[in-house]
Enzyme design. Structure first.
Site, PDB file in Angstrom:
ATOM      1  N   ARG A  74      38.723  31.100  10.712  1.00  0.00           N
ATOM      2  CA  ARG A  74      37.445  31.736  10.472  1.00  0.00           C
ATOM      3  C   ARG A  74      37.763  33.395   9.958  1.00  0.00           C
ATOM      4  NH1 ARG A  74      32.289  30.199  12.681  1.00  0.00           N
ATOM      5  NH2 ARG A  74      32.482  27.860  12.914  1.00  0.00           N
ATOM      6  N   ARG A  78      32.033  36.819   9.851  1.00  0.00           N
ATOM      7  CA  ARG A  78      31.278  38.099   9.818  1.00  0.00           C
ATOM      8  C   ARG A  78      31.784  39.535  10.809  1.00  0.00           C
ATOM      9  NH1 ARG A  78      27.050  34.445  13.146  1.00  0.00           N
ATOM     10  NH2 ARG A  78      29.049  33.646  13.593  1.00  0.00           N
ATOM     11  N   ARG A  87      27.458  38.865   2.222  1.00  0.00           N
ATOM     12  CA  ARG A  87      26.495  38.037   2.783  1.00  0.00           C
ATOM     13  C   ARG A  87      25.198  38.734   3.034  1.00  0.00           C
ATOM     14  NH1 ARG A  87      23.534  35.694   5.487  1.00  0.00           N
ATOM     15  NH2 ARG A  87      23.745  34.317   7.342  1.00  0.00           N
ATOM     16  N   ASP A 123      32.028  25.252   4.564  1.00  0.00           N
ATOM     17  CA  ASP A 123      31.406  24.977   5.981  1.00  0.00           C
ATOM     18  C   ASP A 123      31.821  23.427   6.305  1.00  0.00           C
ATOM     19  OD1 ASP A 123      30.936  26.001   8.574  1.00  0.00           O
ATOM     20  OD2 ASP A 123      29.200  24.738   8.425  1.00  0.00           O
ATOM     21  N   TYR A 200      27.562  16.112  14.992  1.00  0.00           N
ATOM     22  CA  TYR A 200      26.662  16.872  14.741  1.00  0.00           C
ATOM     23  C   TYR A 200      25.426  15.988  13.741  1.00  0.00           C
ATOM     24  CZ  TYR A 200      28.556  21.484  14.643  1.00  0.00           C
ATOM     25  OH  TYR A 200      29.133  22.751  14.872  1.00  0.00           O
TER      26      TYR A 200
END
Ligand code: CP3
Length: 393
Positions: A74, A78, A87, A123, A200
């Site tokens: 990652r 963020r 973003r 992703d 998922y």
């Protein structure tokens, strides 16, 4: 909703939105790439040689390296102000589907951190959209699937991909990133492992106890195997297309498999992960990452891969003893170590490096992804600590 320059859901559909993204990229790319042309080779390009002999690829092959290679799961996320600047103008899905913006955040993260590999910005879950899954990233909630698969009949409606054309935005991003990265920095592709993707699809999002997933496994093994088979068929095509577009290696994320007992992993997961990794390994080295359960290490090894990605719940030297010297090992600093003051962080980095000392094929990484509130200076410091360490290899 963050302010967006586009109305939701228009990227890749309306030519005007594409044009705006392209324009944004051109403006940014002037600043981001053209100011620092250090990656433009001055001699006739030998990019494949530079990649082949890169620190990262040498470690993958368990060859001797002077300095341990490091990258961070990652790393384009963020916690990085450069990521947030991009973003803030688009939704997460728009970012994933804009090859130019995905390229920008991937390349910027590699450059500002000084890491030895870049990972494609994408992703785990968008591959599920063309398979019939209704996916949304909700603010603060993470991914949500609006039509989870709960019954054998639901599973019948999951379509195995016959072509990965609908995911072309990913391969376009790979081509742009490969062209923009320094010649000696490998690009990693990635995908979800079949168990993590299946969980998922069945849970509809994150889960604490995986009740729907395990219920299907235990109650309808035929439907479970049909689901896993379709996922593996699709992920093979997806990863091979990433490699064909320019990735030097790929990581398979089995982020949720740690919830399984060894016996359940062996019966319900191992044959599927094995088939996936064997097929992809024909074209590129595979990093097999699994987290949450060191008791699965011998089975992770059986599933295959040139590199085993491990978490911090086991000492790296113990894990390597279990895995054997025929594999490279990636990991395994607890990501929460990054909250420590820098001198403590340095000691913790050195603890991992010491655990790997004397063996070839260590790739430094966290044991799981970096947290969104991390101080980027600490991530940069971690990379420097690894690169400057004097611990004998
Ligand atoms: O590592 C990188 O820098 C490459 C990009 C990358 C992302 N997701 C970007 C992302 C990678 C490799 C992933 C993989 C991924 N996605 C995993 C496996 C990794 C792991 O940690 O085990 C998983 C489980 C997912 C699914 C996913 N995507 C979740 C659970 C979330 C929400 C939780 C969170 O961390 O926000 C996402 C969203 C996501 N994927 C973000 C990023 C940068 C944050 C989205 C945003 O910008 O708001």
């Amino acid at each position: 909703m963050p302010p967006s320059v586009f109305s939701p859901g228009t990227v890749g559909v309306r030519p005007q939105a594409d044009y705006q993204i392209g324009q944004l990229f051109r403006e940014r790319s002037l600043k981001t790439f053209h100011r620092k042309p250090s990656h433009v080779p001055s001699e006739p390009a030998q990019p494949s040689d530079a990649l082949h002999h890169s620190r990262f690829m040498r470690a993958v092959r368990r060859e001797r390296v002077e300095t341990t290679p490091v990258w961070i799961m990652r790393q384009a996320g963020r916690y990085l102000p450069e990521y947030m600047a991009v973003r803030s103008k688009v939704t997460f899905m728009e970012l994933c589907k804009s090859p130019e913006l995905a390229c920008e955040v991937t390349v910027t993260a590699q450059r500002v951190l000084g890491v030895d590999a870049a990972i494609l910005f994408a992703d785990l879950l968008p591959i599920l959209e063309p398979m019939g899954i209704d996916l949304e990233y909700q603010k603060g909630e993470g991914p949500v699937i609006h039509n989870p698969l709960r019954t054998a009949a639901d599973i019948d409606r999951l379509i195995a991909l016959e072509s990965v054309e609908s995911l072309d935005y990913v391969f376009q991003a790979v081509r742009l990133i490969r062209a923009a990265l320094p010649a000696d920095i490998p690009l990693l592709g990635f995908a979800g492992a079949p168990f993590t993707l299946a969980s998922y699809c069945l849970e509809g999002g994150g889960s604490r106890n995986y009740v729907h997933t395990k219920s299907l496994m235990y109650n309808d093994e035929g439907a479970w195997n049909a689901l896993m088979t379709r996922l593996v068929d699709s992920v093979i095509l997806y990863l091979l297309a990433q490699v064909a577009a320019g990735c030097q290696a790929v990581q398979v994320f089995d982020s949720w498999a740690g919830c399984l007992s060894p016996a359940d992993y062996r019966r319900y997961v191992l044959p599927h992960s094995q088939r996936l990794i064997a097929a992809v390994s024909q074209e590129a080295p595979v990093i097999n990452f699994l987290t949450g359960n060191p008791a699965l290490l011998p089975l992770q090894r059986e599933a295959g891969g040139a590199v085993m990605g491990i978490d911090w719940r086991v000492e790296l030297n113990d894990a390597w003893d279990t895995l054997g010297n025929q594999v490279a090992v990636q990991g395994n600093l607890d990501p929460v170590s990054l909250y420590a003051e820098l001198p403590v962080l340095k000691q913790r980095v050195e603890h991992v490096l010491r655990a790997a000392a004397g063996r070839q094929g260590h790739i430094f990484n966290l044991g799981h992804g970096v947290m969104p509130d991390m101080n980027p200076e600490h991530v940069r410091a971690l990379v420097e600590f690894v690169h400057e360490s004097r611990i004998p290899r």
